[in-house]
Design a protein around this motif. Structure first.
Motif, mmCIF file in Angstrom:
data_model
loop_
_atom_site.group_PDB
_atom_site.id
_atom_site.type_symbol
_atom_site.label_atom_id
_atom_site.label_comp_id
_atom_site.label_asym_id
_atom_site.label_seq_id
_atom_site.Cartn_x
_atom_site.Cartn_y
_atom_site.Cartn_z
ATOM 1 N N GLN A 27 0.855 -1.192 -0.027
ATOM 2 C CA GLN A 27 -0.096 -0.188 -0.036
ATOM 3 C C GLN A 27 0.631 1.290 0.116
ATOM 4 O O GLN A 27 1.839 1.161 0.723
ATOM 5 C CB GLN A 27 -0.981 0.122 1.147
ATOM 6 C CG GLN A 27 -1.909 -1.114 1.114
ATOM 7 C CD GLN A 27 -2.837 -0.897 2.379
ATOM 8 O OE1 GLN A 27 -4.306 -1.353 2.170
ATOM 9 N NE2 GLN A 27 -2.454 -0.552 3.662
ATOM 10 N N LEU A 28 0.377 2.351 -0.779
ATOM 11 C CA LEU A 28 1.465 3.328 -1.052
ATOM 12 C C LEU A 28 0.516 4.619 -0.355
ATOM 13 O O LEU A 28 -0.436 4.651 -0.300
ATOM 14 C CB LEU A 28 1.433 3.521 -2.623
ATOM 15 C CG LEU A 28 2.147 5.089 -2.966
ATOM 16 C CD1 LEU A 28 3.567 5.059 -2.469
ATOM 17 C CD2 LEU A 28 1.944 5.290 -4.351
ATOM 18 N N PHE A 29 1.460 5.319 0.513
ATOM 19 C CA PHE A 29 1.103 6.386 1.255
ATOM 20 C C PHE A 29 1.465 7.595 0.435
ATOM 21 O O PHE A 29 2.884 7.700 0.373
ATOM 22 C CB PHE A 29 1.438 6.436 2.716
ATOM 23 C CG PHE A 29 0.834 5.264 3.593
ATOM 24 C CD1 PHE A 29 -0.028 5.826 4.699
ATOM 25 C CD2 PHE A 29 0.888 3.880 3.554
ATOM 26 C CE1 PHE A 29 -0.842 4.656 5.486
ATOM 27 C CE2 PHE A 29 0.090 2.953 4.274
ATOM 28 C CZ PHE A 29 -0.629 3.504 5.454
ATOM 29 N N VAL A 30 0.731 8.568 0.398
ATOM 30 C CA VAL A 30 1.236 9.721 -0.170
ATOM 31 C C VAL A 30 0.696 11.119 0.506
ATOM 32 O O VAL A 30 -0.610 11.201 0.441
ATOM 33 C CB VAL A 30 0.789 9.931 -1.727
ATOM 34 C CG1 VAL A 30 1.547 11.190 -2.258
ATOM 35 C CG2 VAL A 30 1.252 8.790 -2.640
ATOM 36 N N VAL A 31 1.424 11.871 0.945
ATOM 37 C CA VAL A 31 0.864 13.279 1.756
ATOM 38 C C VAL A 31 0.928 14.248 0.527
ATOM 39 O O VAL A 31 2.014 14.346 -0.286
ATOM 40 C CB VAL A 31 1.817 13.665 2.818
ATOM 41 C CG1 VAL A 31 1.483 12.844 3.903
ATOM 42 C CG2 VAL A 31 3.104 13.869 2.527
ATOM 43 N N ASP A 32 0.006 15.334 0.456
ATOM 44 C CA ASP A 32 -0.149 16.308 -0.396
ATOM 45 C C ASP A 32 -0.119 17.556 0.423
ATOM 46 O O ASP A 32 -1.013 17.879 1.234
ATOM 47 C CB ASP A 32 -1.337 16.025 -1.121
ATOM 48 C CG ASP A 32 -1.498 17.126 -2.407
ATOM 49 O OD1 ASP A 32 -1.441 18.218 -2.248
ATOM 50 O OD2 ASP A 32 -1.710 16.678 -3.642
ATOM 51 N N ALA A 33 0.837 18.505 0.107
ATOM 52 C CA ALA A 33 0.957 19.657 0.803
ATOM 53 C C ALA A 33 0.130 20.843 0.511
ATOM 54 O O ALA A 33 -0.147 21.744 1.017
ATOM 55 C CB ALA A 33 2.458 20.414 0.309
ATOM 56 N N SER A 34 -0.748 20.818 -0.659
ATOM 57 C CA SER A 34 -1.885 21.485 -1.192
ATOM 58 C C SER A 34 -3.215 21.032 -0.333
ATOM 59 O O SER A 34 -3.823 21.780 0.074
ATOM 60 C CB SER A 34 -2.035 21.457 -2.521
ATOM 61 O OG SER A 34 -3.148 22.489 -2.983
ATOM 62 N N TYR A 35 -3.343 19.873 -0.387
ATOM 63 C CA TYR A 35 -4.723 19.302 0.254
ATOM 64 C C TYR A 35 -4.423 19.280 1.921
ATOM 65 O O TYR A 35 -5.348 18.800 2.298
ATOM 66 C CB TYR A 35 -5.154 18.121 -0.426
ATOM 67 C CG TYR A 35 -5.489 18.669 -1.638
ATOM 68 C CD1 TYR A 35 -6.256 19.530 -2.272
ATOM 69 C CD2 TYR A 35 -5.373 17.461 -2.812
ATOM 70 C CE1 TYR A 35 -6.244 19.797 -3.607
ATOM 71 C CE2 TYR A 35 -5.384 17.694 -3.945
ATOM 72 C CZ TYR A 35 -5.969 19.076 -4.720
ATOM 73 O OH TYR A 35 -6.008 19.251 -5.924
ATOM 74 N N ASN A 36 -3.261 19.293 2.055
ATOM 75 C CA ASN A 36 -3.186 18.875 3.710
ATOM 76 C C ASN A 36 -3.800 17.639 4.149
ATOM 77 O O ASN A 36 -4.346 17.630 5.255
ATOM 78 C CB ASN A 36 -3.672 20.209 4.671
ATOM 79 C CG ASN A 36 -2.876 21.507 4.324
ATOM 80 O OD1 ASN A 36 -1.709 21.394 4.394
ATOM 81 N ND2 ASN A 36 -3.589 22.349 4.072
ATOM 82 N N ASN A 37 -3.368 16.485 3.757
ATOM 83 C CA ASN A 37 -3.870 15.108 3.769
ATOM 84 C C ASN A 37 -2.826 14.144 3.219
ATOM 85 O O ASN A 37 -1.853 14.505 2.484
ATOM 86 C CB ASN A 37 -5.444 15.012 3.336
ATOM 87 C CG ASN A 37 -5.478 15.263 1.819
ATOM 88 O OD1 ASN A 37 -4.595 14.745 0.907
ATOM 89 N ND2 ASN A 37 -6.565 15.376 1.262
ATOM 90 N N GLY A 38 -3.311 12.872 3.462
ATOM 91 C CA GLY A 38 -2.569 11.634 3.042
ATOM 92 C C GLY A 38 -3.562 11.098 2.345
ATOM 93 O O GLY A 38 -4.783 10.967 2.743
ATOM 94 N N GLN A 39 -3.281 10.208 1.159
ATOM 95 C CA GLN A 39 -4.092 9.291 0.622
ATOM 96 C C GLN A 39 -3.275 7.972 0.776
ATOM 97 O O GLN A 39 -2.042 7.492 0.564
ATOM 98 C CB GLN A 39 -4.137 9.367 -0.928
ATOM 99 C CG GLN A 39 -4.902 11.096 -1.280
ATOM 100 C CD GLN A 39 -5.141 11.088 -2.585
ATOM 101 O OE1 GLN A 39 -6.168 10.607 -3.087
ATOM 102 N NE2 GLN A 39 -4.494 12.225 -3.228
#
Length: 380
Positions: A270-282
């Motif tokens: 499973q791949l975890f990615v954080v996004d600095a624009s949306y302030n979340n992780g997927q």
């Protein structure tokens, strides 16, 4: 914004709703108010446990000691980016200073002791740690990967200053892989000799070329994942640099990115990615389909502000067992840094509620599709 974008944003927001808890030090966080993602009535997958920002989040000082020597200055992280956890110590790259160390065993806060003299750091951005405790710190201002041993003492450095901007480094077997954002490639070095072996993402079909690689992670099969800030994607290569696939695309719905940064892969792929624009992780499954969002922008517990890094740790759960809710079986820790706000390093646990039957990936994806269909049907 398109109709579907509005729907996707609404669905994402529904997943991102959180139960707020008090903003307090990890050792003092209020019990009886667990924070889970996704929130009830969904089955929980991630529990927020604690956060760290400075000395007072890990050290304790008796009233007598304060009377004799005075209260300790609350040293804090300024602008954190990379993070790694090893042998009871959280190492955080403070890009405006050095590498800070939260020692969970000794309940102490300090700085990487080898980062002086030949080991001096100018802009530590990312850190990775091997099983034996060897640490690799990417420093784009110094223009090198600086290596420290298990005792945090300086060992050596890779790369020629002034010729590149190394922003992340990870090892796999006898090779060191480095994201070089200025030359738009991942450089591969022989770990022992320091010789450059090859570059990845420089040539070939446009779909195989990298634009602005910033963060790296390997999975259990030896495949390399590269966050490409310029492509708004995570690009997957094999260890020899052959292109395999890409995850995500520009946009504001599930599975889309705006400013993808830190990445990590668990043992199940499973791949975890954080996004600095949306302030979340997927979280994506092995087929690159999004399964879950976690976090949102804000200053409450469990919130992120410009998240920069996510890392996974299987070996240090014992230090957080008192924060794990009864009935929640934690499998591993997930650490996320925020460049701003009170929760510089958030510690979460990934797991499941005991005694509950969780849907398979396919069942979960069907549930997501059904929710999207119902949202469409509600529209006039």
């Amino acid at each position: 914004m398109t109709l579907r974008s509005h729907i996707s944003r609404g669905l994402a927001a529904a997943v991102l709703v959180v139960v707020q808890t008090a903003c307090v030090a990890p050792s003092q966080r209020v019990k009886g108010s667990p924070l889970f993602f996704p929130p009830a009535p969904e089955l929980p997958r991630i529990q927020y446990l604690a956060s760290f920002r400075g000395l007072k989040d890990v050290e304790t000082q008796s009233a007598f000691n304060r009377f004799i020597v005075g209260a300790k200055q609350d040293m804090r992280l300024d602008k954190p980016y990379g993070v790694a956890l090893h042998d009871g110590k959280i190492y955080v790259c403070d890009t405006n200073a050095t590498v800070a160390v939260f020692d969970l065993k000794q309940k102490a806060f300090g700085y990487l002791k080898g980062a002086v003299g030949p080991g001096k750091l100018l802009q530590p951005t990312n850190i990775s740690i091997e099983a034996d405790g060897t640490k690799y710190v990417a420093d784009p201002a110094r223009g090198q990967i600086v290596v420290f041993d298990r005792d945090d003492l300086y060992l050596k450095a890779y790369g020629e200053p002034g010729t590149w901007r190394p922003v992340d480094a990870v090892t796999f077997e006898d090779r060191l892989y480095v994201a070089d954002v200025s030359n738009h490639v991942v450089k591969v070095f022989d770990k022992s000799s320091g010789e450059l072996v090859k570059t990845i993402g420089e040539k070939g079909d446009p779909i195989e070329r990298l634009d602005r690689p910033t963060n790296l992670s390997f999975d259990a099969d030896g495949d390399l994942y590269v966050t490409d800030f310029g492509r708004f994607q995570v690009v997957k290569f094999d260890r020899d640099g052959h292109y395999k696939s890409a995850v995500g695309r520009p946009g504001d719905g599930p599975g889309h990115f705006a400013r993808p940064k830190g990445i990590a892969v668990d043992r199940k792929g499973q791949l975890f990615v954080v996004d600095a624009s949306y302030n979340n992780g997927q979280i994506f499954n092995k087929d690159a389909r999004v399964l879950l969002y976690f976090g949102k922008g804000g200053e409450d517990a469990g919130d992120f502000l410009l998240p920069a890094k996510v890392t996974i740790d299987y070996d240090n759960l014992e230090y957080f067992k008192d924060f794990i809710e009864a009935g929640f079986q934690a499998e591993y820790l997930v650490l996320v840094t925020s460049q701003f706000g009170p929760h510089a390093v958030s510690v979460l646990a990934y797991g499941y509620e005991t005694g509950k039957k969780y849907p398979t990936d396919e069942e979960l994806l069907r549930q997501i599709e059904e929710r999207q269909k119902k949202e469409l049907e509600k529209l006039p």
